[in-house]
Design a protein around this motif. Sequence first.
Motif, short mmCIF file in Angstrom:
data_model
loop_
_atom_site.label_atom_id
_atom_site.label_comp_id
_atom_site.label_asym_id
_atom_site.label_seq_id
_atom_site.Cartn_x
_atom_site.Cartn_y
_atom_site.Cartn_z
N GLY A 21 0.78 -1.23 0.00
CA GLY A 21 0.00 0.00 0.00
C GLY A 21 0.81 1.28 0.00
O GLY A 21 1.80 1.42 -0.72
N LYS A 22 0.38 2.21 0.84
CA LYS A 22 1.03 3.50 0.96
C LYS A 22 2.20 3.36 1.93
O LYS A 22 2.01 3.07 3.10
N VAL A 23 3.42 3.57 1.44
CA VAL A 23 4.64 3.28 2.20
C VAL A 23 5.38 4.57 2.54
O VAL A 23 5.54 5.45 1.69
N LEU A 24 5.84 4.66 3.77
CA LEU A 24 6.79 5.70 4.17
C LEU A 24 8.14 5.03 4.35
O LEU A 24 8.26 4.10 5.16
N GLU A 25 9.14 5.46 3.59
CA GLU A 25 10.50 5.00 3.85
C GLU A 25 11.31 6.16 4.40
O GLU A 25 11.47 7.19 3.75
N ASP B 124 0.28 2.59 5.33
CA ASP B 124 0.07 1.16 5.52
C ASP B 124 1.34 0.46 5.98
O ASP B 124 1.29 -0.52 6.73
N THR B 125 2.48 0.96 5.50
CA THR B 125 3.77 0.35 5.81
C THR B 125 4.79 1.45 6.07
O THR B 125 4.82 2.46 5.35
N ILE B 126 5.62 1.27 7.09
CA ILE B 126 6.74 2.17 7.33
C ILE B 126 8.02 1.35 7.30
O ILE B 126 8.11 0.29 7.93
N VAL B 127 9.00 1.83 6.53
CA VAL B 127 10.24 1.10 6.30
C VAL B 127 11.42 1.92 6.80
O VAL B 127 11.54 3.12 6.51
N SER B 128 12.31 1.27 7.52
CA SER B 128 13.59 1.87 7.90
C SER B 128 14.67 0.81 7.76
O SER B 128 14.54 -0.28 8.33
#
Length: 207
Positions: A39-43, A103-107
Amino acid sequence: MDKEKLIRKFDNQSKIYEMRRKKQSERKWREKLIGSAQGKVLEVAVGAGANFYYYPKDVDVTAVDFSGAMLCKAKESATASNVRATFIQSDIESISFPENAFDTIVSTLSFCGYEYPVSVLESFSRWCKPGGQILLMEHGLSSNRLIGSTQKIIEPVFLRVVGCHLDRNMIKIFQQSPIHVHHMERYKFNTVHLVWASPNKALNRSK
């Protein structure tokens, strides 16, 4: 370390990060973790865009980094990988997003640089939707006594040169934060952590 000085340090390292991206460093870990994004991702701290190659093609990524030079490299990577992405130049410790925005957060490999890493995870928990996911690939203090002691010895020099903390206790940081860890894998004498987590909305409200 002064934030502007830290930004310049990472600007100067952008070509090194680009080279690592092209070599697909940490491929087996990135592929396993980033393939879970939806979905909508924050990286956050997108760097030179090493993760774009591994994203599913139907995601929509908002990519943040405080280094303009890194963002230039990341834009090239997103285009080459055919990933829809919007780019924001900002410090993740000072930026704000609406609650339940992603929907998703990536680090990946960013928590070594934050002044207040637990606060960053608190922000992730607010910004991630209920039922969403927080995907982390982070490095930290080894559980091996010899390796851990070496990390602590060289920490001051490494921080000054690279801008990165080597001896962060990532397990403790996860435990102190309002995220719920569903699955964790650890590699290289437990210096590398792959984490699949979700926001703890009840804990957010209680603070």
